[in-house]
Design a protein around this motif. Structure first.
Motif, mmCIF file in Angstrom:
data_model
loop_
_atom_site.group_PDB
_atom_site.id
_atom_site.type_symbol
_atom_site.label_atom_id
_atom_site.label_comp_id
_atom_site.label_asym_id
_atom_site.label_seq_id
_atom_site.Cartn_x
_atom_site.Cartn_y
_atom_site.Cartn_z
ATOM 1 N N GLY A 299 0.816 -1.208 0.000
ATOM 2 C CA GLY A 299 0.000 0.000 0.000
ATOM 3 C C GLY A 299 0.849 1.257 0.000
ATOM 4 O O GLY A 299 0.545 2.226 -0.702
ATOM 5 N N PHE A 300 1.928 1.257 0.779
ATOM 6 C CA PHE A 300 2.820 2.420 0.825
ATOM 7 C C PHE A 300 3.442 2.678 -0.549
ATOM 8 O O PHE A 300 3.488 3.823 -1.012
ATOM 9 N N ALA A 301 3.919 1.619 -1.210
ATOM 10 C CA ALA A 301 4.556 1.784 -2.517
ATOM 11 C C ALA A 301 3.569 2.338 -3.539
ATOM 12 O O ALA A 301 3.872 3.292 -4.269
ATOM 13 N N LYS A 302 2.383 1.756 -3.584
ATOM 14 C CA LYS A 302 1.390 2.188 -4.559
ATOM 15 C C LYS A 302 0.919 3.615 -4.294
ATOM 16 O O LYS A 302 0.786 4.425 -5.216
ATOM 17 N N GLN A 303 0.676 3.929 -3.031
ATOM 18 C CA GLN A 303 0.180 5.255 -2.681
ATOM 19 C C GLN A 303 1.244 6.319 -2.909
ATOM 20 O O GLN A 303 0.926 7.481 -3.155
ATOM 21 N N SER A 304 2.500 5.928 -2.872
ATOM 22 C CA SER A 304 3.596 6.872 -3.096
ATOM 23 C C SER A 304 3.893 7.069 -4.572
ATOM 24 O O SER A 304 4.785 7.847 -4.924
ATOM 25 N N GLY A 305 3.165 6.350 -5.448
ATOM 26 C CA GLY A 305 3.431 6.459 -6.880
ATOM 27 C C GLY A 305 4.537 5.540 -7.327
ATOM 28 O O GLY A 305 5.139 5.756 -8.392
ATOM 29 N N GLY A 306 4.839 4.518 -6.524
ATOM 30 C CA GLY A 306 5.899 3.584 -6.851
ATOM 31 C C GLY A 306 5.389 2.173 -7.063
ATOM 32 O O GLY A 306 4.240 1.967 -7.452
ATOM 33 N N GLU A 307 6.227 1.205 -6.749
ATOM 34 C CA GLU A 307 5.875 -0.196 -6.981
ATOM 35 C C GLU A 307 6.715 -1.074 -6.070
ATOM 36 O O GLU A 307 7.740 -0.643 -5.535
ATOM 37 N N ILE A 308 6.264 -2.306 -5.856
ATOM 38 C CA ILE A 308 7.014 -3.295 -5.081
ATOM 39 C C ILE A 308 7.101 -4.556 -5.932
ATOM 40 O O ILE A 308 6.094 -5.024 -6.471
ATOM 41 N N ASP A 309 8.298 -5.063 -6.098
ATOM 42 C CA ASP A 309 8.513 -6.282 -6.875
ATOM 43 C C ASP A 309 9.159 -7.321 -5.970
ATOM 44 O O ASP A 309 9.873 -6.974 -5.011
ATOM 45 N N VAL A 310 8.913 -8.603 -6.266
ATOM 46 C CA VAL A 310 9.514 -9.671 -5.469
ATOM 47 C C VAL A 310 9.915 -10.809 -6.401
ATOM 48 O O VAL A 310 9.156 -11.187 -7.295
ATOM 49 N N ARG A 311 11.133 -11.286 -6.214
ATOM 50 C CA ARG A 311 11.647 -12.449 -6.947
ATOM 51 C C ARG A 311 12.130 -13.464 -5.914
ATOM 52 O O ARG A 311 12.813 -13.088 -4.945
ATOM 53 N N SER A 312 11.777 -14.721 -6.124
ATOM 54 C CA SER A 312 12.143 -15.716 -5.127
ATOM 55 C C SER A 312 12.351 -17.073 -5.776
ATOM 56 O O SER A 312 11.677 -17.411 -6.767
ATOM 57 N N ARG A 313 13.303 -17.826 -5.248
ATOM 58 C CA ARG A 313 13.535 -19.213 -5.659
ATOM 59 C C ARG A 313 13.596 -20.058 -4.395
ATOM 60 O O ARG A 313 14.361 -19.736 -3.459
ATOM 61 N N VAL A 314 12.794 -21.094 -4.379
ATOM 62 C CA VAL A 314 12.734 -21.954 -3.193
ATOM 63 C C VAL A 314 14.113 -22.542 -2.920
ATOM 64 O O VAL A 314 14.767 -23.092 -3.800
ATOM 65 N N GLY A 315 14.548 -22.381 -1.660
ATOM 66 C CA GLY A 315 15.842 -22.909 -1.251
ATOM 67 C C GLY A 315 17.010 -21.990 -1.521
ATOM 68 O O GLY A 315 18.138 -22.258 -1.091
ATOM 69 N N GLU A 316 16.781 -20.877 -2.243
ATOM 70 C CA GLU A 316 17.882 -19.970 -2.600
ATOM 71 C C GLU A 316 17.728 -18.573 -2.004
ATOM 72 O O GLU A 316 18.712 -17.880 -1.780
ATOM 73 N N GLY A 317 16.499 -18.129 -1.774
ATOM 74 C CA GLY A 317 16.314 -16.810 -1.180
ATOM 75 C C GLY A 317 15.291 -15.971 -1.900
ATOM 76 O O GLY A 317 14.683 -16.391 -2.886
ATOM 77 N N THR A 318 15.107 -14.762 -1.385
ATOM 78 C CA THR A 318 14.082 -13.848 -1.886
ATOM 79 C C THR A 318 14.658 -12.446 -1.982
ATOM 80 O O THR A 318 15.481 -12.047 -1.143
ATOM 81 N N CYS A 319 14.217 -11.706 -2.986
ATOM 82 C CA CYS A 319 14.636 -10.308 -3.140
ATOM 83 C C CYS A 319 13.404 -9.434 -3.341
ATOM 84 O O CYS A 319 12.673 -9.589 -4.328
ATOM 85 N N PHE A 320 13.148 -8.539 -2.387
ATOM 86 C CA PHE A 320 12.113 -7.527 -2.528
ATOM 87 C C PHE A 320 12.771 -6.253 -3.044
ATOM 88 O O PHE A 320 13.827 -5.851 -2.541
ATOM 89 N N THR A 321 12.147 -5.614 -4.044
ATOM 90 C CA THR A 321 12.654 -4.334 -4.540
ATOM 91 C C THR A 321 11.539 -3.305 -4.466
ATOM 92 O O THR A 321 10.478 -3.476 -5.086
ATOM 93 N N LEU A 322 11.791 -2.261 -3.687
ATOM 94 C CA LEU A 322 10.827 -1.178 -3.503
ATOM 95 C C LEU A 322 11.228 -0.029 -4.419
ATOM 96 O O LEU A 322 12.353 0.474 -4.346
ATOM 97 N N TYR A 323 10.318 0.365 -5.325
ATOM 98 C CA TYR A 323 10.575 1.474 -6.248
ATOM 99 C C TYR A 323 9.811 2.700 -5.767
ATOM 100 O O TYR A 323 8.578 2.664 -5.635
ATOM 101 N N LEU A 324 10.544 3.785 -5.504
ATOM 102 C CA LEU A 324 9.929 5.041 -5.074
ATOM 103 C C LEU A 324 10.304 6.153 -6.048
ATOM 104 O O LEU A 324 11.414 6.161 -6.588
#
Length: 663
Positions: free
Chosen positions: A485-510
């Motif tokens: 909600g914060f990302a969208k309301q700020s005019g940005g975006e939130i992306d997530v990439r993940s592989r089971v057993g390897e990890g996760t990466c969240f990227t917040l675009y503002l």
């Protein structure tokens, strides 16, 4: 040209040079069979073209009757004799027909026969010219056959109305599909204007004429709309109109194709209704899950508060226990307020206060908090990039979003691991959750962990409110909803990439702040010292319970308070003596005139009197940007109230001595 044979013993005369040249000319012509017949129709000369077309040499054919070139059918009907008679009587004979070569094959010819007369006018023979038109005949027949097949094809098509219009829009032909779809026979519709197929509304609006104009200007017109059958019923039509031009480029009319898409439209409408029903069902499911989650958490909060209050009421509680109960009430109230903010953030109704702030400095300032939260088992790495990268967003909400992601990373690495926070400037938000890429200036903050990763099915739901894979006592399922909600309301975006057993990466675009100076310098500038004098406040609150509580809170911190239960009462009090008030503190949602309109009226009539608004209603909070009055969100603490009022009243507006209590 071969000369006629002379009787034996008679010497031939020496040919004149002109006759010799003429003979050479005739023999050189290869595309025409040019030869002479005697008065009985026997061949007396034979050129090269005749040999090529008919297959006979001069030795084989001279002296033979020319009828041998005719087909048996023509010989049986007496055509050869009739041709010579007509040539003799009319001066010439011209015709086209089949002829037969030496090898028996037939070819289509153009025949020209003229009589040859002597000096006394007597008939001495015939001149005959034959041309092979087989290829032209074949081409003509092929074209005719092709046209016939095309006509049969068009006439046989029943799913499409295919017909032609003249330049004025009148129907010039009509296929079976047109009759089936529109209901008119060709006899009924030929010569009629095509606009009769349009609805009355479209006719009044000039749609038929515009369709032809568009087809003529752009060479093509295509649309879907309602059309009318002969019986008056309507059908949904897909229409294509092409302008037709002749070889000279002259406009000669239009080709029109109409298809009945009524069933397809009905199917699409059914699909749309099913989608709406599914979306509504999903919305109800989400609301149900949301309601259940909120009720569960608030019931827990209320249980703590209620129990603490009951224990406080009991006599005999020592000071330590009283302090513990009071602390429990305060902490629970803070948790309830945080839950409300997270809900508003997910609904994109959280009142944000965007400002330009240095992302690198903000992330660095949180380094110790992040490392403490993760513990020594997790190695933390920061790559914050250029120091002047700045975002335009609410910095407090950014801190919350970052910590929410870090908390999820910690849960994914229960035995330790690695976490890396990267800050960089980008010129595009990539395709996220089926959305197309978005060009623009953004700051990208990536939080990458080496944890267990997220299953694809779970990954598709992680931003849903109250969706969590944690045990019931370990989380509300609102942390990532707040980030989203914060990302969208700020005019940005939130992306997530993940592989089971390897990890996760969240990227917040503002959104990146434009023209932002050195954030380190900006953030280090201290606020000017303020004189902490007490204020005389006009409190406007229609709810008695909330009004008594707010009045008591203001009085407890030393402010003098006068109470008005409506905007109308507040204006009356100010009309009597506005000079004794330093500030008006008003709720927004009230019957009659609301707080915003009251604030505007006060600004218009008493521009030097500050107004502070307060509300806990999400719609009001979401519309905070529609006015420029200070808005304090409920619930608020004493410290927040004092700080807010202190900022709202400039030092220059304050009185030199405190007011007494206003009754």
């Amino acid at each position: 040209m071969d000369a006629p044979s002379k009787p034996d013993g008679e010497e031939s005369s020496v040919a004149l040079p002109s006759e010799h040249r003429f003979q050479l000319l005739v023999n050189a012509i290869k595309d025409y069979a040019i030869y002479l017949l005697d008065a009985q129709g026997r061949v007396s000369s034979w050129n090269t073209g005749a040999e090529r077309l008919k297959g006979y040499t001069a030795e084989e054919i001279v002296g033979e009757h020319f009828s041998r070139f005719y087909t048996p059918e023509d010989i049986e009907t007496g055509l050869p004799a009739r041709a010579l008679r007509l040539a003799r009587e009319q001066g010439k004979f011209e015709a086209e027909g089949w002829r037969v070569r030496k090898d028996g094959t037939r070819f289509w010819t153009s025949v020209h026969i003229e009589p040859v007369l002597g000096e006394g006018g007597e008939l001495i023979g015939y001149a005959k010219i034959t041309r092979d038109l087989s290829q032209a005949r074949y081409s003509e027949q092929a074209l005719y056959a092709s046209e016939q097949r095309f006509r049969l094809l068009v006439e046989g098509v029943r799913d499409y109305a295919i017909y032609l219009l003249d330049p004025a829009g009148r129907v010039t032909n009509w296929n079976a599909g047109a009759q089936l779809i529109k209901g008119y026979t060709a006899h009924e519709i030929l010569g009629q204007h095509f606009s009769r197929f349009y609805t009355q509304e479209d006719q009044r609006n000039g749609v038929p004429a515009r369709a032809l104009q568009t087809a003529l200007a752009e060479k093509r017109y295509e649309a879907e709309a309602w059309r009318v059958r002969k019986d008056g019923s309507r059908f949904w039509a897909n229409v294509v109109i092409d302008a037709i031009f002749d070889e000279a480029g002259q406009h000669v009319g239009f080709a029109k194709i109409t298809r009945d898409f009524t069933e397809r439209k009905k199917v699409q409408e059914e699909i749309d209704r099913a989608r709406e029903a599914l979306a509504h069902a999903q919305k109800l499911e989400a609301v149900g899950r949301l309601t259940g989650g909120v009720a569960h958490d608030f019931n827990n909060f209320l249980t703590i508060i209620r129990s603490s209050v009951e224990l406080l009421r009991r006599s005999g509680a020592d000071e330590e226990r009283r302090e513990r109960y009071i602390r429990a009430i305060a902490e629970t109230a803070d948790r309830a307020a945080l839950l409300t903010k997270q809900l508003l953030a997910f609904a994109r109704q959280q009142p944000l206060r965007p400002e330009a702030f240095g992302i690198a400095q903000r992330v660095r300032a949180m380094e110790q908090v992040v490392e403490t939260m993760l513990g020594s088992a997790v190695k933390v790495e920061f790559d914050v990039g250029a120091p002047l990268d700045a975002a335009l967003a609410d910095p407090t909400q950014f801190d919350t979003a970052l910590l929410n992601i870090v908390i999820n990373a910690k849960d994914a690495m229960p035995t330790g691991g690695r976490l890396k926070i990267t800050v960089r400037s980008v010129e595009e938000v990539p395709a996220v959750r089926r959305h197309a890429p978005v060009k623009g200036a953004f700051v990208a903050i990536s939080i990458e962990d080496s944890g267990s990763g997220i299953e694809p099915l779970t990954l598709s739901r992680i931003f849903e409110p109250f969706f969590t894979t944690k045990p019931a006592t370990k989380g509300t399922g609102l942390g990532l909803s707040q980030v989203y909600g914060f990302a969208k309301q700020s005019g940005g975006e939130i992306d997530v990439r993940s592989r089971v057993g390897e990890g996760t990466c969240f990227t917040l675009y503002l959104p990146r702040a434009a023209g932002f100076g050195d954030p380190a310098v900006q953030s280090s500038t201290p606020d000017a010292p303020r004189q902490t004098l007490k204020l005389t406040v006009l409190l406007v609150e229609d709810n008695d319970d909330v009004g008594q509580f707010a009045s008591g809170l203001l009085s407890a911190v030393g402010h003098a308070v006068a109470r008005a239960s409506s905007a109308k009462d507040a204006l009356k009090i100010l009309e009597e003596d506005c000079q004794k008030f330093d500030l008006v503190f008003s709720d927004v949602v009230m019957p009659g005139m609301d707080g915003v309109d009251l604030a505007k009226e006060i600004r218009s009539r008493w521009p030097d009197l500050p107004v502070v608004l307060t509300s806990g209603y999400s719609h009001v909070l979401a519309l905070e940007g529609n006015h420029d009055f200070a808005l304090l969100q409920k619930p608020y603490s004493i410290q927040e109230l004092e700080a807010f009022l202190d900022r709202a009243v400039p030092n220059s507006n304050r009185r030199s001595s405190p007011h007494g209590h206003v009754g």
